[in-house]
Design an enzyme around this catalytic site. Structure first.
Site, PDB file in Angstrom:
ATOM      1  N   GLU A  50      28.065  16.947 -20.271  1.00 24.38           N
ATOM      2  CA  GLU A  50      26.704  17.273 -20.723  1.00 24.38           C
ATOM      3  C   GLU A  50      26.238  18.598 -20.137  1.00 24.38           C
ATOM      4  OE1 GLU A  50      23.644  14.506 -19.412  1.00 24.38           O
ATOM      5  OE2 GLU A  50      22.295  15.223 -20.992  1.00 24.38           O
ATOM      6  N   ARG A 100      31.824  11.619 -20.136  1.00 26.97           N
ATOM      7  CA  ARG A 100      30.762  12.356 -20.838  1.00 26.97           C
ATOM      8  C   ARG A 100      30.711  13.743 -20.216  1.00 26.97           C
ATOM      9  NH1 ARG A 100      27.161   8.952 -20.525  1.00 26.97           N
ATOM     10  NH2 ARG A 100      25.829   9.510 -18.791  1.00 26.97           N
ATOM     11  N   GLU A 110      25.893  16.562 -25.214  1.00 24.58           N
ATOM     12  CA  GLU A 110      26.504  15.577 -24.323  1.00 24.58           C
ATOM     13  C   GLU A 110      27.368  14.524 -25.028  1.00 24.58           C
ATOM     14  OE1 GLU A 110      23.657  12.698 -22.658  1.00 24.58           O
ATOM     15  OE2 GLU A 110      22.049  13.975 -23.419  1.00 24.58           O
ATOM     16  N   HIS A 112      13.905  13.656 -21.597  1.00 17.62           N
ATOM     17  CA  HIS A 112      13.948  13.491 -23.057  1.00 17.62           C
ATOM     18  C   HIS A 112      12.638  14.096 -23.544  1.00 17.62           C
ATOM     19  CE1 HIS A 112      16.792   9.851 -22.338  1.00 17.62           C
ATOM     20  NE2 HIS A 112      17.386  10.991 -22.189  1.00 17.62           N
ATOM     21  N   TYR A 167      33.897   6.229 -24.344  1.00 19.80           N
ATOM     22  CA  TYR A 167      33.828   5.108 -23.401  1.00 19.80           C
ATOM     23  C   TYR A 167      34.760   4.015 -23.909  1.00 19.80           C
ATOM     24  CZ  TYR A 167      29.694   7.942 -22.847  1.00 19.80           C
ATOM     25  OH  TYR A 167      28.857   9.027 -22.711  1.00 19.80           O
ATOM     26  N   HIS A 172      19.387  15.760 -26.842  1.00 18.56           N
ATOM     27  CA  HIS A 172      17.940  15.547 -26.961  1.00 18.56           C
ATOM     28  C   HIS A 172      17.250  16.820 -26.499  1.00 18.56           C
ATOM     29  CE1 HIS A 172      18.175  14.933 -22.581  1.00 18.56           C
ATOM     30  NE2 HIS A 172      19.217  14.155 -22.837  1.00 18.56           N
ATOM     31  N   ASP A 176       0.810  -1.216   0.000  1.00 22.81           N
ATOM     32  CA  ASP A 176       0.000   0.000   0.000  1.00 22.81           C
ATOM     33  C   ASP A 176       0.852   1.279   0.000  1.00 22.81           C
ATOM     34  OD1 ASP A 176       0.983  -0.339   2.489  1.00 22.81           O
ATOM     35  OD2 ASP A 176      -0.902  -0.024   3.558  1.00 22.81           O
ATOM     36  N   ASP A 214      25.997  11.632 -13.952  1.00 22.82           N
ATOM     37  CA  ASP A 214      24.931  12.183 -14.793  1.00 22.82           C
ATOM     38  C   ASP A 214      23.736  12.363 -13.876  1.00 22.82           C
ATOM     39  OD1 ASP A 214      22.913  12.736 -16.595  1.00 22.82           O
ATOM     40  OD2 ASP A 214      23.539  11.217 -18.055  1.00 22.82           O
ATOM     41  N   ASP A 261      19.706  18.369 -16.714  1.00 26.19           N
ATOM     42  CA  ASP A 261      20.358  17.103 -17.090  1.00 26.19           C
ATOM     43  C   ASP A 261      21.837  17.407 -17.351  1.00 26.19           C
ATOM     44  OD1 ASP A 261      21.085  14.667 -18.131  1.00 26.19           O
ATOM     45  OD2 ASP A 261      19.845  14.820 -19.937  1.00 26.19           O
ATOM     46  N   HIS A 314      26.354   6.853 -28.604  1.00 25.45           N
ATOM     47  CA  HIS A 314      25.054   7.511 -28.435  1.00 25.45           C
ATOM     48  C   HIS A 314      25.052   8.845 -29.172  1.00 25.45           C
ATOM     49  CE1 HIS A 314      26.645  10.333 -25.378  1.00 25.45           C
ATOM     50  NE2 HIS A 314      27.229   9.303 -24.794  1.00 25.45           N
ATOM     51  N   HIS A 365      23.961   3.300 -18.915  1.00 23.97           N
ATOM     52  CA  HIS A 365      22.854   3.543 -17.984  1.00 23.97           C
ATOM     53  C   HIS A 365      23.121   2.947 -16.607  1.00 23.97           C
ATOM     54  CE1 HIS A 365      19.920   4.213 -21.584  1.00 23.97           C
ATOM     55  NE2 HIS A 365      20.685   5.246 -21.353  1.00 23.97           N
TER      56      HIS A 365
HETATM   57  N1  GLY Z   1      20.373  11.528 -18.205  1.00 25.47           N
HETATM   58  C1  GLY Z   1      19.754  11.106 -19.366  1.00 25.47           C
HETATM   59  C2  GLY Z   1      20.452  11.589 -20.547  1.00 25.47           C
HETATM   60  O1  GLY Z   1      21.517  12.142 -20.430  1.00 25.47           O
HETATM   61  O2  GLY Z   1      19.960  11.528 -21.632  1.00 25.47           O
HETATM   62 MN    MN Z   2      20.847  13.918 -21.515  1.00 27.60          MN
HETATM   63 MN    MN Z   3      22.208  13.075 -18.669  1.00 26.84          MN
END
Ligand code: GLY
Ligand code: MN
Ligand code: MN
Length: 435
Positions: A404, A402, A381, A357, A385, A350, A36, A256, A267, A346, A239
């Site tokens: 970003e 990375r 970003e 996103h 890697y 975005h 619950d 991140d 982000d 990647h 991820h």
């Molecule tokens: N944290 C999600 C991305 O960087 O797209």
């Molecule tokens: Mn992002």
């Molecule tokens: Mn991110």
């Protein structure tokens, strides 16, 4: 402009785009976490964008045409429930506070919808988003069909209302931009705090806790997504979010993390050395990714197309991969073959907004990348890697980087709203040394 006026304008704009017909936009359901206990409630972004209303069990209905009308259905005031769960607006106060033309109890939804849907030419609804709402709306339509002999007509055209709102959400108003700047400021301060806090021997979750502390103490309601706090080789899992490994001196830490403030996500990714000093190999890769990010940000400006920043980042990264000896052949050949994907798999960003996103198409109706224009918000970003591999010398193995930032397109170019999070090698090392 007051927030209420802005909300009214958004509804009006949508009804104008609809031209005729009726839109039904429910908010998100509450979700049980276990037994619950509930997950913290988060409204649906489309519903919130148009209504400004945060309570569950609410539906926005818009009727386009010569006398456009906005109607909210929401929970009743209920002293007993409010003693347990907290304040509820109730229909009358919600109508007043957020500027709807009418408001009703959610318990009247089925009865009122049958009246409102009758003889409407078009229904704007997010079919396929929720099985429960699909069934409910289908039930209304079937009920109306059974009244056909009484001369009642049923909408014979259904349009996904999200497509229309996506286009609006893509351009952030000054009110939205101001919230996004504040969301960005909080996340940037959290990244700087983490750099000052981190020491070798700590666990990743200790650093994650610093983020949550900074987010909540500055008034953010939530992280915008599950924070990635990835030491050493964990950074090569895109991820990764177990966040339960000990941090080793000599490794990098990739974080991140961003927050949600009044619905809007920030982000940010930063990568820094756990012991406060980049090794030669780490620094070389870091400078490459940073150069790629600067090149990409330079392409965020009106008249550039969506993919220009990605192309600029790739150009720099691929040249770097060739210079390091990791990719062979010309830049064009590496681009063509996709060999760069061993290290960069990647895209470079975005849309960003109510959803991390965010809503919005990336291509236009002709299938071309859409052109950037003022008010759009996006992330930039790039990363690199390096998993253990024969074509890379060992000193580079398990480096994952990375960088970003969140960027608003302006009349002249762009504004990096997360610039307060330090990111040059010199600034990072200076901040970490100051501890
Ligand atoms: N944290 C999600 C991305 O960087 O797209
Ligand atoms: Mn992002
Ligand atoms: Mn991110």
């Amino acid at each position: 402009m007051s927030d209420m006026q802005e909300l009214k304008n958004r509804r009006q704009q949508l009804m104008q785009t609809m031209d005729v017909g009726i839109a039904v936009i429910p908010t998100a359901p509450e979700a049980i976490r276990n037994r619950d206990s509930h997950y913290p409630y988060r409204f649906d972004s489309y519903f919130y964008y148009l209504s400004g209303f945060k309570e569950p069990e609410s539906v926005l209905v818009l009727i386009a045409g010569t006398t456009p009308k906005s109607i909210l259905f929401c929970r009743d005031k209920d002293m007993e429930r409010e003693i347990w769960d907290g304040f509820r607006y109730g229909a009358d106060a919600a109508r007043e506070a957020l500027g709807f033309d009418e408001a009703y109890s959610i318990s009247e939804l089925d009865a009122v919808m049958l009246k409102l849907l009758a003889n409407q030419p078009k229904l704007f609804f997010s079919l396929g988003d929720s099985a429960a709402w699909d069934a409910r709306v289908t039930g209304w339509l079937n009920s109306l069909r059974s009244q056909a002999r009484n001369g009642v007509s049923v909408p014979d055209d259904m349009v996904d209302v999200r497509k229309l709102v996506d286009e609006m959400r893509l351009y952030k108003s000054p009110v939205e931009q101001a919230i996004m700047r504040r969301s960005a400021d909080i996340a940037a301060a959290a990244h700087n705090r983490a750099m000052q806090f981190t020491k070798s021997g700590m666990m990743e979750y200790e650093v994650e806790a610093e983020f949550l502390h900074e987010f909540y103490r500055k008034g953010a309601q939530s992280p915008a997504y599950t924070s990635i706090v990835a030491g050493g080789a964990n950074a090569c899992t895109l991820h990764y979010n177990a966040n339960n490994t000990q941090l080793n001196a000599g490794d990098l830490l990739l974080i991140d993390a961003g927050c949600e403030l009044d619905g809007y996500a920030s982000d940010i990714t930063r990568t820094f050395p756990i012991n406060g000093k980049f090794s030669a190999a780490q620094k070389d890769v870091y400078e490459l990714v940073l150069a790629a990010q600067y090149a990409a940000i330079a392409k965020v400006s009106p008249q550039q197309h969506w993919n220009a920043p990605h192309e600029a980042a790739l150009d720099v990264l691929i040249q770097g991969f060739i210079d390091f000896g990791w990719c062979k052949g010309s830049k064009d050949a590496v681009l063509e073959s996709g060999a760069y994907r061993q290290f960069y798999m990647h895209r470079t960003g975005h849309w960003l907004g109510l959803d991390v996103h965010d809503a919005g198409e990336y291509k236009d109706k002709q299938g071309d990348w859409r052109i950037l224009s003022p008010g759009m918000a996006l992330t930039v970003e790039p990363g690199c890697y390096i998993r253990p591999a024969d074509n890379v010398t060992k000193d580079f193995w398990n480096i994952g980087i990375r960088i970003e930032d969140d960027v608003l397109v302006t009349q002249q170019g762009c504004e990096v709203i997360t610039a307060k999070a330090v990111k040059t090698v010199t600034d990072i090392e200076a901040l970490m040394k100051a501890n």
